[in-house]
Scaffold this active site. Structure first.
Site, mmCIF file in Angstrom:
data_model
loop_
_atom_site.group_PDB
_atom_site.id
_atom_site.type_symbol
_atom_site.label_atom_id
_atom_site.label_comp_id
_atom_site.label_asym_id
_atom_site.label_seq_id
_atom_site.Cartn_x
_atom_site.Cartn_y
_atom_site.Cartn_z
ATOM 1 N N LYS A 1 3.330 0.159 10.134
ATOM 2 C CA LYS A 1 3.384 1.492 9.513
ATOM 3 C C LYS A 1 2.528 2.496 10.292
ATOM 4 C CE LYS A 1 2.465 0.153 5.196
ATOM 5 N NZ LYS A 1 2.244 0.271 3.742
ATOM 6 N N GLU B 1 0.859 -1.187 0.000
ATOM 7 C CA GLU B 1 0.000 0.000 0.000
ATOM 8 C C GLU B 1 0.897 1.241 0.000
ATOM 9 O OE1 GLU B 1 -3.437 -0.203 2.830
ATOM 10 O OE2 GLU B 1 -2.386 -1.999 3.493
ATOM 11 N N ARG C 1 4.053 -13.428 9.254
ATOM 12 C CA ARG C 1 4.698 -12.132 9.078
ATOM 13 C C ARG C 1 5.972 -12.093 9.916
ATOM 14 N NH1 ARG C 1 0.838 -7.539 10.833
ATOM 15 N NH2 ARG C 1 2.677 -6.307 10.344
#
Length: 617
Positions: free
Chosen positions: A422, A187, A412
């Protein structure tokens, strides 16, 4: 039963034939025999010959890494050479050749001893040699063994088969030319961190290893958080790590197609416009206390009315939060938070690429699987938190009768005492706790680059961490070890003192001399550089203590120490202090190492005639 199909690969190919081949015009025995390898018998001699060929190609690496070499790679290559060979027979031949070359496996086969060059590392962990920044590592091979072959999506666990699956898969294989096709879909709402490096290595690595393609796709469906500079910075970091996208795309490239899909889903009675607030939808699903669940009061409104309302949303006739398009999914799904997910929401925010063309934007749950389908992705790889989205992923593709890729999940990357979210990093920036996305205290890729971490070391770290489905936290020392290992092999060595303590040799009278030091101490026949020495030099303050303490091997009043490269052994004769008692200088005597009876426990680094430098850490 006649013995013409006698290996697992032949049997699997036979079963796949019935799943994929069109038999409406009758059964084609000739085609079946050819595609299934009927009657083909691969001998053990043929298998052994292929095994020996691939051992020969990898001989240098096998001898270096010994039993830590990834022999699954050899097994896979032999299986590609001999399509119909029995897998068990291949493994037996590999084990036989391994034993013949390396001998029995013993405790002495630790990788640190086998590599013979990682003496600085105190971590007793299995590691691999540092790969080229763009070369996929051995962990990719272990992942590949679990993935389905191109066009064989139906072999993946949980894949939903419909009457159109066979036709859609044929069209898909033709579109992607039978090659693996993955995508890396960040993103553009922030800067990439080291967790993204792991995802990049996996997606680009699989595509490269299988001769396929990997697409860099910006998942730009939330214009509120997106910025043009993030698009540029993401591409810079992808290329810095050595990856080359087959093409660069954006979810926004497909906004028109996605809106057409939304209308088609509504026409099929599988989507509806809802006027509840986000809080009301949350309560509808059981709320914070997981109470009674209910349907939306708008769920069963007529199709024509939903189409009209959707078009009104498109034209900007509804305020933000007053209407959204939701998918009419199976309410029996065990996870109520996945019930009737939002497909489109109203946002009067200009998009970085499309400007003010749109005032409604698709959600991740709606856009992700459909863009994967439009781009003919063969393997949709994502982190484990999206596992619950797999049901809606398959449901939506099948509800619209479009090609359905397979979603594969992996854990992850989590690093102890590091912030990788983020959203949390942005809070640190907003509160001025860090100076920006490239603050060297962070684990973002620009921060690691600014810190001086080579991309090859980051890729090596991702290789060592590997890919699993179980969540685990990695210690930061492993990343630092990867950096040290790479720099040991590739960065010319020099000496620097960060907290200097002046030392003077009181029995030295030779003037200025030059000594040679290796550029790469771990390499044989390395190049060298010259160092000046004049009897006055500087050492680290930590390399001297007045009192001898247990396990301390460097310089004390009672313990001499050696000087690296020059071979002198020094002994403290006097300490010069300032009025407050702080040590300013050491007066020492020296003797050549050869003439010293007492064996020194350590050699320390030093600088003489130094240049000043700024060092950041």
């Amino acid at each position: 039963m006649t013995g013409k199909i006698n290996t697992d690969p032949q049997l699997n190919a036979a079963l796949d034939y019935f799943k994929t081949e069109d038999q409406s015009s009758g059964f084609n025995f000739e085609s079946f025999d050819y595609k299934v390898g009927v009657g083909v018998n691969v001998t053990k001699e043929e298998i052994l010959e292929s095994v020996q060929k691939h051992f020969k190609n990898e001989l240098e690496t096998i001898i270096e890494q010994r039993y830590f070499f990834n022999f699954a790679k050899v097994i896979s290559k032999v299986a590609n050479d001999l399509k119909w060979a029995d897998r068990k027979a291949i493994v037996e031949c590999v084990d036989l050749e391994k034993l013949k070359l390396l001998g029995p496996k013993t405790e002495s086969n630790s990788l640190l001893q086998a590599e013979g060059r990682n003496k600085e590392s105190k971590r007793k962990t299995t590691v691999s040699s540092t790969p080229n920044s763009s070369e996929p590592g051995s962990f990719i091979w272990s992942v590949l063994s679990k993935l389905h072959k191109v066009g064989e999506n139906y072999n993946a666990d949980g894949y939903v088969i419909t009457p159109n699956t066979t036709r859609l898969l044929r069209e898909h294989v033709k579109a992607c030319e039978g090659k693996y096709r993955t995508r890396f879909p960040p993103e553009p709402n922030g800067i990439l961190h080291i967790g993204h490096a792991k995802a990049m290595n996996l997606n680009f690595g699989i595509a490269k290893l299988k001769g396929g393609h990997c697409i860099l796709r910006y998942d730009d469906t939330n214009p509120e958080a997106e910025d043009v500079r993030f698009f540029t910075e993401i591409l810079n970091m992808v290329e810095w790590l050595g990856h080359e996208p087959w093409k660069v795309s954006h979810t926004s490239d497909y906004f028109h197609e996605l809106y057409d899909f939304a209308k088609e889903l509504t026409r099929r009675g599988l989507a509806y416009v809802d006027h509840q607030t986000a809080e009301e939808i949350f309560e509808e699903r059981g709320g914070e206390n997981k109470g009674p669940r209910r349907e939306s009061p708008y769920r069963n409104r007529p199709i024509d009315e939903n189409l009209r309302l959707l078009e009104e949303m498109r034209k900007g006739l509804w305020d933000e939060g007053s209407a959204c398009l939701r998918m009419k999914q199976d309410m029996r799904d065990g996870n109520p938070q996945m019930w009737d997910l939002v497909a489109y929401r109203v946002k009067f925010v200009p998009h970085p690429r499309t400007g003010s063309e749109w005032c409604i934007y698709p959600s991740y749950d709606f856009a992700h699987c459909l863009v994967d389908s439009l781009e003919n992705i063969t393997h949709s790889l994502c982190t484990a938190e999206f596992q619950q989205s797999r049901i809606s992923y398959y449901w939506l593709c099948n509800a619209l009768d479009v090609y359905c890729p397979v979603q594969w999940e992996f854990s992850r990357l989590e690093i102890a005492n590091a912030v990788l979210s983020k959203r949390k990093i942005l809070k640190l920036i907003e509160k001025a706790i860090v100076t920006g996305w490239s603050d060297p205290r962070l684990h973002t890729l620009p921060a690691l680059k600014r810190r001086g971490y080579p991309p090859e070391a980051i890729n090596d770290f991702c290789e060592r961490v590997g890919v699993t489905t179980a969540t685990s936290t990695v210690d930061n020392s492993l990343l630092e070890a990867c950096v040290r290992n790479y720099l040991n092999e590739h960065a010319p060595r020099t000496m620097a003192v960060l907290n200097p303590l002046k030392v003077t040799l009181i029995n030295y009278s030779q003037g200025v001399i030059e000594v040679e030091a290796p550029d790469f101490p771990t390499r044989a026949n390395t190049t060298k550089h010259k160092l000046r020495f004049d009897g006055v030099f500087y050492i680290e303050r930590d390399d001297f203590r007045e009192k001898l303490e247990k396990d301390y091997k460097r310089l004390t009043l009672e313990q001499p120490v050696g000087l690296s490269h020059i071979g002198y052994v020094i002994t403290v004769a006097d300490i010069i202090r300032d009025p407050e008692g702080n040590i300013l200088e050491l007066k020492v005597t020296y003797s050549p190492r050869e003439s010293t009876v007492r064996k020194v426990k350590a050699f320390i680094h030093w600088v003489s005639d130094p240049a000043e430098a700024e060092v950041r850490w």
